[in-house]
Design a protein around this motif. Sequence first.
Motif, PDB file in Angstrom:
ATOM      1  N   VAL A  30       0.614  -1.212   0.047  1.00 15.27           N
ATOM      2  CA  VAL A  30      -0.112   0.104   0.093  1.00 15.27           C
ATOM      3  C   VAL A  30       0.841   1.407   0.004  1.00 15.27           C
ATOM      4  O   VAL A  30       0.550   2.038  -0.630  1.00 15.27           O
ATOM      5  CB  VAL A  30      -1.103  -0.096   1.129  1.00 15.27           C
ATOM      6  CG1 VAL A  30      -1.646   1.353   1.348  1.00 15.27           C
ATOM      7  CG2 VAL A  30      -2.227  -1.297   0.972  1.00 15.27           C
ATOM      8  N   ASP A  33       1.949   1.756  -3.457  1.00 13.51           N
ATOM      9  CA  ASP A  33       0.902   2.371  -4.352  1.00 13.51           C
ATOM     10  C   ASP A  33       0.766   3.699  -3.982  1.00 13.51           C
ATOM     11  O   ASP A  33       0.569   4.657  -4.799  1.00 13.51           O
ATOM     12  CB  ASP A  33      -0.334   1.488  -4.021  1.00 13.51           C
ATOM     13  CG  ASP A  33      -0.336   0.222  -4.619  1.00 13.51           C
ATOM     14  OD1 ASP A  33       0.514  -0.002  -5.569  1.00 13.51           O
ATOM     15  OD2 ASP A  33      -1.219  -0.667  -4.396  1.00 13.51           O
ATOM     16  N   ARG A  36       3.470   5.652  -5.468  1.00  7.23           N
ATOM     17  CA  ARG A  36       3.288   6.064  -6.859  1.00  7.23           C
ATOM     18  C   ARG A  36       2.175   6.834  -7.353  1.00  7.23           C
ATOM     19  O   ARG A  36       2.408   7.879  -8.194  1.00  7.23           O
ATOM     20  CB  ARG A  36       2.920   4.631  -7.423  1.00  7.23           C
ATOM     21  CG  ARG A  36       2.961   4.628  -8.951  1.00  7.23           C
ATOM     22  CD  ARG A  36       3.054   3.244  -9.730  1.00  7.23           C
ATOM     23  NE  ARG A  36       2.051   2.274  -8.938  1.00  7.23           N
ATOM     24  CZ  ARG A  36       1.380   1.197  -9.543  1.00  7.23           C
ATOM     25  NH1 ARG A  36       1.517   1.218 -10.908  1.00  7.23           N
ATOM     26  NH2 ARG A  36       0.630   0.714  -9.046  1.00  7.23           N
ATOM     27  N   PHE A  37       1.108   6.880  -6.516  1.00 11.25           N
ATOM     28  CA  PHE A  37       0.195   7.755  -6.823  1.00 11.25           C
ATOM     29  C   PHE A  37       0.423   9.333  -6.670  1.00 11.25           C
ATOM     30  O   PHE A  37       0.297  10.387  -7.367  1.00 11.25           O
ATOM     31  CB  PHE A  37      -1.064   7.394  -5.903  1.00 11.25           C
ATOM     32  CG  PHE A  37      -2.450   8.292  -6.502  1.00 11.25           C
ATOM     33  CD1 PHE A  37      -3.167   7.688  -7.125  1.00 11.25           C
ATOM     34  CD2 PHE A  37      -2.715   9.416  -5.782  1.00 11.25           C
ATOM     35  CE1 PHE A  37      -4.367   8.372  -7.881  1.00 11.25           C
ATOM     36  CE2 PHE A  37      -3.732  10.065  -6.043  1.00 11.25           C
ATOM     37  CZ  PHE A  37      -4.537   9.431  -7.267  1.00 11.25           C
ATOM     38  N   LEU A  69      -6.327   4.498 -12.170  1.00  9.69           N
ATOM     39  CA  LEU A  69      -6.027   3.339 -11.623  1.00  9.69           C
ATOM     40  C   LEU A  69      -6.253   2.019 -12.522  1.00  9.69           C
ATOM     41  O   LEU A  69      -5.229   1.230 -12.409  1.00  9.69           O
ATOM     42  CB  LEU A  69      -6.979   3.135 -10.228  1.00  9.69           C
ATOM     43  CG  LEU A  69      -7.013   3.999  -9.312  1.00  9.69           C
ATOM     44  CD1 LEU A  69      -7.887   3.820  -8.259  1.00  9.69           C
ATOM     45  CD2 LEU A  69      -5.672   4.324  -8.696  1.00  9.69           C
ATOM     46  N   MET A  74      -3.420  -0.479 -10.811  1.00  6.93           N
ATOM     47  CA  MET A  74      -3.345  -0.435  -9.557  1.00  6.93           C
ATOM     48  C   MET A  74      -4.738  -0.959  -9.009  1.00  6.93           C
ATOM     49  O   MET A  74      -5.703  -0.839  -9.781  1.00  6.93           O
ATOM     50  CB  MET A  74      -3.142   0.950  -8.845  1.00  6.93           C
ATOM     51  CG  MET A  74      -3.173   0.977  -7.371  1.00  6.93           C
ATOM     52  SD  MET A  74      -3.121   2.499  -6.561  1.00  6.93           S
ATOM     53  CE  MET A  74      -1.534   3.359  -7.273  1.00  6.93           C
ATOM     54  N   SER A  75      -4.538  -2.034  -8.094  1.00  6.06           N
ATOM     55  CA  SER A  75      -5.945  -2.520  -7.808  1.00  6.06           C
ATOM     56  C   SER A  75      -5.750  -2.969  -6.133  1.00  6.06           C
ATOM     57  O   SER A  75      -4.814  -2.593  -5.550  1.00  6.06           O
ATOM     58  CB  SER A  75      -6.351  -3.916  -8.371  1.00  6.06           C
ATOM     59  OG  SER A  75      -4.985  -4.804  -8.274  1.00  6.06           O
ATOM     60  N   SER A  78      -5.445  -0.315  -2.186  1.00  8.87           N
ATOM     61  CA  SER A  78      -5.095   0.835  -2.661  1.00  8.87           C
ATOM     62  C   SER A  78      -6.240   1.569  -3.546  1.00  8.87           C
ATOM     63  O   SER A  78      -6.573   2.558  -3.383  1.00  8.87           O
ATOM     64  CB  SER A  78      -3.616   0.940  -3.256  1.00  8.87           C
ATOM     65  OG  SER A  78      -2.630   0.157  -2.389  1.00  8.87           O
ATOM     66  N   ALA A  79      -6.436   0.660  -4.506  1.00  4.83           N
ATOM     67  CA  ALA A  79      -7.627   1.020  -5.646  1.00  4.83           C
ATOM     68  C   ALA A  79      -8.897   1.452  -4.968  1.00  4.83           C
ATOM     69  O   ALA A  79      -9.515   2.476  -5.120  1.00  4.83           O
ATOM     70  CB  ALA A  79      -7.611   0.302  -6.767  1.00  4.83           C
TER      71      ALA A  79
END
Length: 184
Positions: A30, A33, A36-37, A69, A74-75, A78-79
């Motif tokens: 997480v 993620d 990255r976001f 996403l 991304m899933s 986090s998504a």
Amino acid sequence: MAETYVSGVAGRYATALFELARDAGVIDAVKADLDRFGTLIAESDDLKRLVRSPVFSSEEQEKAIAALLDKIGMSGLSANFFKTVAANRRLFTVESIIRAYDALVASYKGEVTAEVTVAQPLSDAHAATLKQALDAMTGKNVKLAVEVDPSLLGGLKVKLGSKLVDASLKTKLNSIRTAMKEVR
């Protein structure tokens, strides 16, 4: 783990996400993620506008975030989290949520961050020596956040929590200058 408290809307969302990630055993995934976001936001003016602007409806934000996403693959937790934040019209807090989540993860892992300001970039050997000294001093795993400020002339400043050690040449010269003025 020492308790870390984060406050406000971002803190509540970060805490909820952290607890879900901890229970599912995916704290690091997480964090990756979220990082990255956060990078995507920093690199895209359009995404910044989408995240920060109150002009977009929650439906528009949800659709845009879902498409993004999907595009980046991304899933999972986090998504779902980003979609929930968009649905609740709290997307404007996502950057603060990321910072709060990072603080919770660091606390959970027993890490602290030392803000180090140096006159010129540290060599790997000097950074390792400084890290070892700070690890030994605190008894924790210290991460270094190094910033270069040529105005220091030499030496360094280390801020760890509320403690600041200023061993910069600039400060020493200012101290000497002040002492010289008092002698006159």
